[in-house]
Structure formats: C-alpha cells, structure tokens
Design a protein around this motif. Sequence first.
Motif, short mmCIF file in Angstrom:
data_model
loop_
_atom_site.label_atom_id
_atom_site.label_comp_id
_atom_site.label_asym_id
_atom_site.label_seq_id
_atom_site.Cartn_x
_atom_site.Cartn_y
_atom_site.Cartn_z
N SER A 10 -7.49 0.76 -2.54
CA SER A 10 -7.13 -0.47 -1.83
C SER A 10 -6.42 -0.16 -0.52
CB SER A 10 -6.24 -1.33 -2.73
OG SER A 10 -5.85 -2.52 -2.07
N LEU A 11 -5.54 0.85 -0.54
CA LEU A 11 -4.81 1.23 0.68
C LEU A 11 -5.76 1.83 1.72
CD1 LEU A 11 -1.62 2.83 -0.93
CD2 LEU A 11 -1.71 0.72 0.41
N VAL A 12 -6.74 2.60 1.26
CA VAL A 12 -7.71 3.21 2.18
C VAL A 12 -8.52 2.14 2.91
CG1 VAL A 12 -9.84 4.57 2.29
CG2 VAL A 12 -7.89 5.39 0.94
N TYR A 13 -8.90 1.09 2.17
CA TYR A 13 -9.74 0.05 2.76
C TYR A 13 -8.93 -1.10 3.37
CZ TYR A 13 -13.99 2.17 0.89
OH TYR A 13 -15.05 3.03 0.63
N HIS A 14 -7.57 -1.03 3.24
CA HIS A 14 -6.68 -2.05 3.82
C HIS A 14 -7.07 -3.46 3.37
CE1 HIS A 14 -5.12 1.12 6.41
NE2 HIS A 14 -6.36 1.40 6.77
N GLU A 15 -7.20 -3.62 2.04
CA GLU A 15 -7.63 -4.92 1.52
C GLU A 15 -6.51 -5.64 0.78
OE1 GLU A 15 -12.43 -4.32 1.03
OE2 GLU A 15 -11.15 -3.56 -0.56
N SER A 16 -6.78 -6.88 0.41
CA SER A 16 -5.75 -7.80 -0.09
C SER A 16 -5.29 -7.50 -1.51
CB SER A 16 -6.28 -9.23 -0.03
OG SER A 16 -7.48 -9.35 -0.80
N ASP A 17 -5.97 -6.62 -2.25
CA ASP A 17 -5.60 -6.38 -3.64
C ASP A 17 -4.50 -5.32 -3.81
OD1 ASP A 17 -7.32 -4.48 -2.67
OD2 ASP A 17 -8.49 -4.26 -4.50
N THR A 18 -3.98 -4.81 -2.70
CA THR A 18 -2.94 -3.77 -2.77
C THR A 18 -1.71 -4.26 -3.52
OG1 THR A 18 -3.66 -2.84 -0.65
CG2 THR A 18 -1.47 -2.24 -1.41
N VAL A 19 -1.24 -5.45 -3.18
CA VAL A 19 -0.05 -6.01 -3.83
C VAL A 19 -0.29 -6.22 -5.32
CG1 VAL A 19 1.53 -7.97 -3.89
CG2 VAL A 19 0.73 -7.11 -1.69
N ALA A 20 -1.49 -6.65 -5.67
CA ALA A 20 -1.83 -6.89 -7.07
C ALA A 20 -1.68 -5.61 -7.90
CB ALA A 20 -3.25 -7.42 -7.18
N PHE A 21 -2.14 -4.50 -7.36
CA PHE A 21 -2.03 -3.23 -8.09
C PHE A 21 -0.59 -2.73 -8.13
CE2 PHE A 21 -6.64 -2.98 -7.10
CZ PHE A 21 -7.10 -2.82 -8.40
N LEU A 22 0.15 -2.92 -7.05
CA LEU A 22 1.55 -2.51 -7.03
C LEU A 22 2.35 -3.25 -8.10
CD1 LEU A 22 2.39 -2.22 -3.21
CD2 LEU A 22 2.59 -0.40 -4.93
N ILE A 23 2.18 -4.56 -8.15
CA ILE A 23 2.91 -5.37 -9.14
C ILE A 23 2.50 -4.98 -10.56
CG2 ILE A 23 3.24 -7.71 -10.04
CD1 ILE A 23 2.93 -8.74 -7.16
N THR A 24 1.20 -4.77 -10.77
CA THR A 24 0.72 -4.39 -12.11
C THR A 24 1.29 -3.06 -12.54
OG1 THR A 24 -1.36 -5.55 -11.64
CG2 THR A 24 -1.32 -4.08 -13.53
#
Length: 482
Positions: free
Chosen positions: A31-45
Amino acid sequence: MIKLDFRIVLKTLGQLLIIEAVSLIAPLGISLVYHESDTVAFLITIVITSLVGLVLTLNGGKEGNIGYKEGFMIVGIGWLLVSLFGSVPFMLAGTFESFIDAFFESVSGFTTTGATVLTNIEVQPHGILFWRAFTQWLGGMGILVFTLAMLPAMGVSSVRIFQAESPGPNQGTIVPKITKTALFLYIIYFIFTLLEIISLKIAGMPLFESVTHSFATMGTGGYSIKNNSIGFYNKPSYEWIIIFYMLLSGANFTLYYDALVGNFKTLIKDKEFQLYIIISIISILLIILNITDSWKDITLSFRQATFQVVSIISTTGFTSLDYSIWPDFSKIILLILMFIGGCAGSTAGAIKNIRLLIIFKYIKREFYKLVHPKSVITIQVGDKTIPDNIVHNVIAFVMIYMLIFAGLSVFLVSQSMDLISSISAAAATLGNVGPGFNLVGPAMNYSNLSTLTKIILSFAMIIGRLEIYTVLILMAPFFWKY
C-alpha cells in the motif's frame, strides 16, 4: 476426565494473532509503495490485532504441554479468530460496507476457498488485492504445518484424525523433529511459489500480478485480481504455467521432499498420486470429447478442459472461461471433481483421493468376503497395511461429509436458490473449491446471497478446511466435561 487448560489456549491464540499482525506488514508495504488509500486501514488493523494478541498472550498460562482438547480448541477457534481479524482491513478500507461480506471474504481467503463477494475486483487498491491473495498463501500450508506442529502434544485421538487424512506410504513426519518437518515443508512451498512467480514473469505477466496469482495457485485458493480470473488474459502460456503449479499443489508435499533428497520413485509409486493423475486425465479426455465440435477446435478444447479439470480437482478455483455454458455431461464431471479434491498432505480440500482409494479397497474386500466369508484380508495402500480403525474413520468421515453437503444443499434451496446453484455452492464451499454453477458460477459470485446464507457458507468453508472433526468435536457436549 481430562481438565481443559484455558490459559494455555489463550496464550497460543494470542501468539497466533501476533503472527497475523506481522503478516499484515506485507500488504501495508504494498500500500505504501503504491501510495493508496488502504494504508491507514492496514496500520489500524496491525495495531488492533497486535494489542489483542498481546493481551491474550500475557493473560495466558506458562509454557506447558498442550493436550488434545487444547489442541482442538486452538485449531478451531484460532482459524475463526484469524479470519475475523483478517476481515478488518476490508471494512476499514471501504472494500465492503457489510461486516458479513468482509468476514466471508476473509474466511474464503484463509480457507483457500476462493468464493468471493467482490463485484468489481479490479478497482480495489493493491494492498487489499495483495492481502486477499496472501491470506490464501498463508492458509494453504497453514493447516498442514500447524497440525504437524501440534501432533506431539495432542494425544492419540488427534493422531488418528491425521492418520485418517494421510494413511499412505508417506504418513508421519519427514524428519524426526516436528519443527524441522514444518520448516522443510515451508521451504518447498516457498520454492514452488518463487518458481511460479518467475515463470509467470518470464511469460510476460506483470510482477504484482505474478505474485498474487502465484500465492493463490500454491495455496489452491483461486483469488485472482481480475474480474474474469485467468480468462482475462487469454494467454496459453499463462494458463499452462498455472496448470502445472495447480497440479503440484494438489499432491502430497512430503512426496516432493522425498524427490528432492533423491527418492524419485516414491512420487511415481505413490498410489494416491497415481489415482489423482488418472482421474485428472480421464476427466480431461471425457470433457474434450464432450465440448469439441470439430477437430479444428481440439487444441483449444484440450487447453480449456485441462485448465478447468486441474483447477477443480486441486480445489484452486481459477477459471479460464465460463464453464457453466458447457454441456451437462461436462458439468457433472466437474461437480464430481469438487467432491474428490486433491491428495492428503497437499493444500487442496474436499474428500481427498486417499480416502476414495481406501473405500474402493474396502468395497473390494467386502465383495470378496461374500464368497469367502472366513477369509482374513487386510487393506493395503502400496506397501502399507491400513488398520481397520483407520478404515472405519475414513468411512465415517465420508458419511459425515455427505450429510453436511446434503444439509447445506437443502438449506440453500430453502433460500430460494435453484437446485443446481444450491448443490454446486454446497459442494464448492465445503470442498474449498470456490466457484460453482449458475448463480455462483464463474460469470457470477456469492454477493447476491442473503446474509444468513453467507454466514452458513462461511462456517461450511471452515468445516471443510479443518477436515470436519476439529469443528464438530468442539460442538460435542462431552468435549467440555472435565
């Protein structure tokens, strides 16, 4: 009666969740490599899963032996917990609005079923697509390795369950220590995955797509990142590479270890592997004859028939076309393959070829005893004698499997599904295959089913992946008595 040690169970479940949290770092990186919106979702999970895992671990018991009761609880509840926390990224990233849909997708991933409720896969961010595929890779070898790791402390009952699954010539561990066995199996699993990634990349498939499809292939899960699965590409080279690795994934992994250490004859002489290949070849030939209109189409028919037969018998569930349009004869063959599945000790699901082999030999023995009632005949698979208690275990397993399938089919019909859709959905989820026919066929998915239906099928996938006994024994009243 044996006392159940809940603290050991909590500690182990906590460690399992911590491992899952670590696994979530990989899709976070994507997600970080592609700079997409799901980064926060994975961090919280990751934070939530780590904290819950840490709390359970700290409140668990000290190091000690895990009895067979604790083992069943850890396996059964552990898979439920892993699927539950695995659904969190789907919810937080907005992939699904419904928790049941997110849970269904997660269960389908970890159980390597590949039945999806996503209506548009290709619009999803790369991190979510990677996580879907990664759950299947983790779940594919997970059950086998986890069972092997638990056997020394799980007691005689669980050993017999394992024997019922894999009573062939390669039963047991491949090296004296269970941890080394798990390590060797994962090394083989990783090597095959890496080889498939390289093969697909050389054939022209983009790296990200090569990785995700290889994860889904080796885990026999079938989650593609394309709406039309492998049929999206319409490239024979991709299909033949995936066919080869699907076939590998449906066979016993301990045979590959024997082959790697120089004992190639073990693979060739293994009776279950022989049956697996023979059934595949016969099914392919029958479907080719059924779907080929002229000799001009024979090459295309051969490729399509081979892909779908190997995909179904290995319980991977990839599709290269909508096989629902095939004649009924071909569809019946695919339906039968959904029940047969792959080999014991593989990442495949369903009943398994070894059980069919034992039942065939049992029937043959009973016919012979009708003529020679006083004869004493042992059942053998290869050079190994199968004890009667294992034979009875296998027969009981198949009976329970078919009863659950029948119950699921009746339930689905009661939910206003047509008969073919109901039967195929029951077979495809219980056997961890994925797509079925009609309403749940390759051109459709499971998104239009009712909430109750999705819940029931989610548990059907878990029951099928855990070989039935592990889940059903947790429901038995005597299990909870001290």
